[in-house]
Write a protein that holds these residues in place. Structure first.
Motif, PDB file in Angstrom:
ATOM      1  N   THR A 296       0.838  -1.201   0.000  1.00  0.00           N
ATOM      2  CA  THR A 296       0.000   0.000   0.000  1.00  0.00           C
ATOM      3  C   THR A 296       0.872   1.249   0.000  1.00  0.00           C
ATOM      4  O   THR A 296       0.585   2.223  -0.705  1.00  0.00           O
ATOM      5  CB  THR A 296      -0.942   0.005   1.217  1.00  0.00           C
ATOM      6  OG1 THR A 296      -1.786  -1.148   1.171  1.00  0.00           O
ATOM      7  CG2 THR A 296      -1.817   1.250   1.221  1.00  0.00           C
ATOM      8  N   HIS A 297       1.961   1.237   0.764  1.00  0.00           N
ATOM      9  CA  HIS A 297       2.872   2.392   0.756  1.00  0.00           C
ATOM     10  C   HIS A 297       3.499   2.584  -0.623  1.00  0.00           C
ATOM     11  O   HIS A 297       3.603   3.712  -1.116  1.00  0.00           O
ATOM     12  CB  HIS A 297       3.981   2.199   1.794  1.00  0.00           C
ATOM     13  CG  HIS A 297       3.515   2.350   3.208  1.00  0.00           C
ATOM     14  ND1 HIS A 297       2.551   3.255   3.579  1.00  0.00           N
ATOM     15  CD2 HIS A 297       3.888   1.711   4.347  1.00  0.00           C
ATOM     16  CE1 HIS A 297       2.349   3.183   4.876  1.00  0.00           C
ATOM     17  NE2 HIS A 297       3.146   2.246   5.368  1.00  0.00           N
ATOM     18  N   ARG A 298       3.918   1.486  -1.238  1.00  0.00           N
ATOM     19  CA  ARG A 298       4.496   1.634  -2.583  1.00  0.00           C
ATOM     20  C   ARG A 298       3.459   2.218  -3.537  1.00  0.00           C
ATOM     21  O   ARG A 298       3.771   3.118  -4.328  1.00  0.00           O
ATOM     22  CB  ARG A 298       5.000   0.285  -3.104  1.00  0.00           C
ATOM     23  CG  ARG A 298       5.426   0.374  -4.570  1.00  0.00           C
ATOM     24  CD  ARG A 298       6.442  -0.646  -4.990  1.00  0.00           C
ATOM     25  NE  ARG A 298       6.045  -2.030  -4.833  1.00  0.00           N
ATOM     26  CZ  ARG A 298       6.831  -3.060  -5.160  1.00  0.00           C
ATOM     27  NH1 ARG A 298       8.038  -2.845  -5.655  1.00  0.00           N
ATOM     28  NH2 ARG A 298       6.419  -4.300  -4.975  1.00  0.00           N
ATOM     29  N   THR A 299       2.233   1.748  -3.452  1.00  0.00           N
ATOM     30  CA  THR A 299       1.180   2.244  -4.336  1.00  0.00           C
ATOM     31  C   THR A 299       0.902   3.720  -4.090  1.00  0.00           C
ATOM     32  O   THR A 299       0.669   4.490  -5.028  1.00  0.00           O
ATOM     33  CB  THR A 299      -0.098   1.409  -4.147  1.00  0.00           C
ATOM     34  OG1 THR A 299       0.188   0.032  -4.423  1.00  0.00           O
ATOM     35  CG2 THR A 299      -1.212   1.884  -5.063  1.00  0.00           C
ATOM     36  N   GLN A 300       0.903   4.128  -2.819  1.00  0.00           N
ATOM     37  CA  GLN A 300       0.671   5.538  -2.498  1.00  0.00           C
ATOM     38  C   GLN A 300       1.654   6.443  -3.246  1.00  0.00           C
ATOM     39  O   GLN A 300       1.256   7.472  -3.819  1.00  0.00           O
ATOM     40  CB  GLN A 300       0.831   5.762  -0.986  1.00  0.00           C
ATOM     41  CG  GLN A 300      -0.249   5.149  -0.135  1.00  0.00           C
ATOM     42  CD  GLN A 300       0.175   5.042   1.327  1.00  0.00           C
ATOM     43  OE1 GLN A 300       1.329   5.328   1.683  1.00  0.00           O
ATOM     44  NE2 GLN A 300      -0.742   4.632   2.188  1.00  0.00           N
ATOM     45  N   PHE A 301       2.907   6.076  -3.232  1.00  0.00           N
ATOM     46  CA  PHE A 301       3.934   6.959  -3.798  1.00  0.00           C
ATOM     47  C   PHE A 301       4.127   6.772  -5.294  1.00  0.00           C
ATOM     48  O   PHE A 301       4.498   7.722  -5.988  1.00  0.00           O
ATOM     49  CB  PHE A 301       5.253   6.754  -3.053  1.00  0.00           C
ATOM     50  CG  PHE A 301       5.266   7.379  -1.689  1.00  0.00           C
ATOM     51  CD1 PHE A 301       5.587   8.713  -1.526  1.00  0.00           C
ATOM     52  CD2 PHE A 301       4.935   6.634  -0.567  1.00  0.00           C
ATOM     53  CE1 PHE A 301       5.585   9.309  -0.272  1.00  0.00           C
ATOM     54  CE2 PHE A 301       4.932   7.212   0.692  1.00  0.00           C
ATOM     55  CZ  PHE A 301       5.252   8.549   0.846  1.00  0.00           C
ATOM     56  N   THR A 302       3.864   5.565  -5.817  1.00  0.00           N
ATOM     57  CA  THR A 302       4.063   5.361  -7.251  1.00  0.00           C
ATOM     58  C   THR A 302       2.828   5.741  -8.067  1.00  0.00           C
ATOM     59  O   THR A 302       2.932   5.912  -9.278  1.00  0.00           O
ATOM     60  CB  THR A 302       4.432   3.897  -7.551  1.00  0.00           C
ATOM     61  OG1 THR A 302       3.416   3.024  -7.051  1.00  0.00           O
ATOM     62  CG2 THR A 302       5.758   3.535  -6.913  1.00  0.00           C
ATOM     63  N   SER A 303       1.682   5.885  -7.425  1.00  0.00           N
ATOM     64  CA  SER A 303       0.496   6.350  -8.144  1.00  0.00           C
ATOM     65  C   SER A 303       0.279   7.849  -7.960  1.00  0.00           C
ATOM     66  O   SER A 303      -0.590   8.436  -8.593  1.00  0.00           O
ATOM     67  CB  SER A 303      -0.755   5.593  -7.656  1.00  0.00           C
ATOM     68  OG  SER A 303      -1.043   5.915  -6.305  1.00  0.00           O
ATOM     69  N   THR A 304       1.073   8.467  -7.097  1.00  0.00           N
ATOM     70  CA  THR A 304       0.933   9.882  -6.766  1.00  0.00           C
ATOM     71  C   THR A 304       2.306  10.535  -6.881  1.00  0.00           C
ATOM     72  O   THR A 304       2.994  10.748  -5.881  1.00  0.00           O
ATOM     73  CB  THR A 304       0.393  10.032  -5.328  1.00  0.00           C
ATOM     74  OG1 THR A 304      -0.724   9.168  -5.142  1.00  0.00           O
ATOM     75  CG2 THR A 304      -0.016  11.460  -5.041  1.00  0.00           C
ATOM     76  N   PRO A 305       2.742  10.861  -8.101  1.00  0.00           N
ATOM     77  CA  PRO A 305       4.139  11.279  -8.311  1.00  0.00           C
ATOM     78  C   PRO A 305       4.577  12.483  -7.491  1.00  0.00           C
ATOM     79  O   PRO A 305       5.746  12.586  -7.123  1.00  0.00           O
ATOM     80  CB  PRO A 305       4.185  11.587  -9.808  1.00  0.00           C
ATOM     81  CG  PRO A 305       3.046  10.834 -10.405  1.00  0.00           C
ATOM     82  CD  PRO A 305       1.980  10.810  -9.354  1.00  0.00           C
ATOM     83  N   TRP A 306       3.676  13.394  -7.180  1.00  0.00           N
ATOM     84  CA  TRP A 306       4.057  14.608  -6.466  1.00  0.00           C
ATOM     85  C   TRP A 306       4.341  14.360  -4.978  1.00  0.00           C
ATOM     86  O   TRP A 306       4.991  15.176  -4.321  1.00  0.00           O
ATOM     87  CB  TRP A 306       2.954  15.665  -6.572  1.00  0.00           C
ATOM     88  CG  TRP A 306       1.643  15.221  -5.991  1.00  0.00           C
ATOM     89  CD1 TRP A 306       0.631  14.578  -6.642  1.00  0.00           C
ATOM     90  CD2 TRP A 306       1.212  15.349  -4.634  1.00  0.00           C
ATOM     91  NE1 TRP A 306      -0.395  14.306  -5.778  1.00  0.00           N
ATOM     92  CE2 TRP A 306      -0.064  14.772  -4.535  1.00  0.00           C
ATOM     93  CE3 TRP A 306       1.772  15.902  -3.491  1.00  0.00           C
ATOM     94  CZ2 TRP A 306      -0.785  14.721  -3.347  1.00  0.00           C
ATOM     95  CZ3 TRP A 306       1.066  15.857  -2.290  1.00  0.00           C
ATOM     96  CH2 TRP A 306      -0.201  15.275  -2.232  1.00  0.00           C
ATOM     97  N   LEU A 307       3.859  13.233  -4.445  1.00  0.00           N
ATOM     98  CA  LEU A 307       3.906  13.022  -3.001  1.00  0.00           C
ATOM     99  C   LEU A 307       5.336  12.874  -2.487  1.00  0.00           C
ATOM    100  O   LEU A 307       5.690  13.403  -1.430  1.00  0.00           O
ATOM    101  CB  LEU A 307       3.078  11.784  -2.636  1.00  0.00           C
ATOM    102  CG  LEU A 307       2.868  11.511  -1.149  1.00  0.00           C
ATOM    103  CD1 LEU A 307       2.194  12.693  -0.468  1.00  0.00           C
ATOM    104  CD2 LEU A 307       2.015  10.245  -0.970  1.00  0.00           C
ATOM    105  N   ARG A 308       6.175  12.168  -3.234  1.00  0.00           N
ATOM    106  CA  ARG A 308       7.568  11.984  -2.810  1.00  0.00           C
ATOM    107  C   ARG A 308       8.278  13.328  -2.721  1.00  0.00           C
ATOM    108  O   ARG A 308       8.994  13.610  -1.753  1.00  0.00           O
ATOM    109  CB  ARG A 308       8.292  11.059  -3.795  1.00  0.00           C
ATOM    110  CG  ARG A 308       9.766  10.831  -3.481  1.00  0.00           C
ATOM    111  CD  ARG A 308      10.352   9.875  -4.516  1.00  0.00           C
ATOM    112  NE  ARG A 308      11.760   9.575  -4.257  1.00  0.00           N
ATOM    113  CZ  ARG A 308      12.772  10.291  -4.703  1.00  0.00           C
ATOM    114  NH1 ARG A 308      12.534  11.384  -5.427  1.00  0.00           N
ATOM    115  NH2 ARG A 308      14.024   9.946  -4.425  1.00  0.00           N
TER     116      ARG A 308
END
Length: 373
Positions: free
Chosen positions: A175-187
Motif C-alpha cells: 500500500t505504501h508503494r502504491t501511495q507513492f508510485t500512483s501519486t508522483p508529487w507526493l515523494r
C-alpha cells in the motif's frame, strides 16, 4: 557532520542477530515473501482503485544489517547536501561550529548507528523513498524492502499462520508503494518538508545548549513515566509547524496502510482478525526500558499515527466511499491537516463537499503553508 561509515559499522556491530533459521527454511521464506509481495500488488490495486504509474517487481528481501546499510544510504541522499549547506553556511566560525567540531562526526555516526541497530530488530518492511542514483545517474523512485528475520521472528512470537502473516505484512507495505508510485508529487512533497525542517534548525550556541538541557530533561521525564520525547526537545517553533505537516501526511500513509491490510478481506488473509488482535498487543508490549526507548525516539507517536490515520481513512470511506476518499491523493491541497485527521468531517466538508480543489499538475497549486525562512 556525520561519519556514514561509522554509522554503518556501529549499527551492524550492535544489532542483535535474527532468529535461528536453517538454510532451507530461510530460502523458502525469502521466496515466499517475494511471491506474496507481487500478489499483494493486485489486491491493493483492486481494493483501493489506485494504479501505479511505474512497473513494480517483487520486494527486495534483506536481513538486519542490510536494512541498516540501506537506510544509511537513504539518509545520505537526503541529508548530505543539507548538512553540507548547514555546515558551510551556518556553523563556520561560530561557537556552535566549534562545539560540532569538538563532538565530531564519528560520535554522531555512532549515535545514528546505535539508533538504527535498535530499529533494525523491529521493522518488518519499508518503502524506501530515497535511494542513491543508479549507474546511469538517475534517481530511482523508491524500493519496497522486507526484513525477513523480523517477519519470521514476529510470526513465531505471535504463533500465527505464516503465509497469512506474510501476506498481511506485504499488503501494508505494498500500500505504501502504491501511495507513492500512483501519486508522483507526493515523494517531492515529503522531501521538501524534510528539507525545510532541517534548514529551520537553530544552531546558535546558546540555543543549542538549551536544546541539550531540554533533551536531558526529556530523558528524566520519560524515566519517571512522563510523555516527553527527544523530537520535541530539539524542535524550534518553526520546525514544530513543519513537523505538523510531515506528521499529517505520514499519519495518513500509515493509517491507510493499516486500513488496507485489515480490510482487503478474509479471502486473502483468512486469519486477519487473529493476527490484528495479537499484533496490536505486541505493539503495546515490551519491558519498561524498551517502552522508555520507544517513547524517547518517538516510536510511540508512530503507533498513534497508525491508529489515528486508520480511523480517519475508515470514517471517510464509510461516509463518502473509496473514490471520494482517493481525492486525498490529488494534490498537497487535498492532504488532511492533523486537525482534519482527528476530525474527518472537516476534511470531507473542505475537499469532498466543497468546489473542486486544484490538482497536483496544476501550475498554481499553493503550498499548505509558506516555507520556513
Amino acid at each position: 557532520m556525520i561519519d556514514w561509515d561509522v554509522a554503518v559499522n556501529t549499527g551492524v556491530r550492535l544489532v542483535r542477530p535474527g532468529p535461528q533459521v536453517d538454510l532451507a527454511e530461510a530460502r523458502k521464506a525469502v521466496a515466499q515473501l517475494r511471491e506474496l509481495s507481487v500478489t499483494a500488488q493486485s489486491h491493493v490495486r483492486d481494493f483501493t482503485g489506485m494504479h501505479s504509474l511505474e512497473p513494480a517487481g517483487p520486494a527486495v528481501i534483506v536481513d538486519r544489517p542490510g536494512w541498516i546499510k540501506a537506510n544509511v544510504d537513504g539518509f545520505r541522499v537526503v541529508l548530505e547536501p543539507l548538512l553540507d549547506r548547514l555546515g558551510s553556511g551556518r556553523l563556520s566560525g561560530t561557537t556552535a561550529g566549534s562545539i560540532t567540531t569538538a563532538v565530531g562526526s564519528r560520535i554522531t555516526g555512532v549515535q545514528l548507528g546505535a539508533i538504527l541497530a535498535y530499529l533494525a530488530g523491529r521493522v518488518l518492511g519499508q518503502y524506501e523513498l530515497f535511494l542513491p542514483p543508479d549507474p546511469d545517474g538517475r534517481g530511482p523512485t523508491g524500493r519496497l524492502t522486507l526484513v525477513a528475520p523480523n517477519i519470521v521472528h514476529a510470526e513465531r512470537e505471535l504463533n500465527v499462520d505464516t503465509r497469512d502473516f506474510r501476506m498481511w505484512v506485504c499488503l501494508h507495505e505494498e500500500t505504501h508503494r502504491t501511495q507513492f508510485t500512483s501519486t508522483p508529487w507526493l515523494r517531492d512533497y515529503v522531501q521538501e518538508q524534510m528539507r525545510e525542517f532541517l534548514l529551520a534548525s537553530d544552531v546558535d550556541a546558546t540555543v543549542f545548549l538549551d536544546r541539550l538541557r531540554a533533551a536531558g530533561e526529556a530523558v528524566a521525564e520519560a524515566v519517571r513515566g512522563g510523555e516527553a520525547n527527544l523530537i520535541d526537545a530539539f524542535q524550534t517553533p518553526v520546525q514544530s509547524e513543519i513537523l505538523d505537516r510531515i506528521t499529517a501526511v505520514m499519519t495518513l500513509a500509515e493509517g491507510h496502510g493499516d486500513y488496507v491490510m485489515d480490510a482487503v478481506g478474509p479471502e486473502v488473509v483468512p486469519s486477519v482478525a487473529e493476527i490484528r488482535r495479537k499484533f496490536q498487543r505486541r505493539r503495546e508490549g515490551g519491558n519498561r526500558v524498551d517502552r522508555i526507548i520507544r517513547q524517547l525516539l518517538g516510536l510511540d507517536l508512530k503507533m498513534k499515527q497508525y491508529e489515528e490515520g486508520a480511523a480517519f481513512v475508515r470514517t471517510v470511506v464509510d461516509q463518502v466511499g473509496m473514490a471520494d476518499f482517493n481525492r486525498v491523493w490529488e494534490s498537497r491541497e487535498t492532504l488532511p491537516t492533523m486537525q482534519e485527521v482527528r476530525n474527518p468531517q472537516e476534511w470531507i466538508d473542505r475537499v469532498v463537499r466543497a468546489p473542486e480543489l486544484p490538482r497536483a499538475d496544476s501550475d498554481d497549486v499553493p503550498p499548505q503553508a509558506p516555507p520556513a525562512e
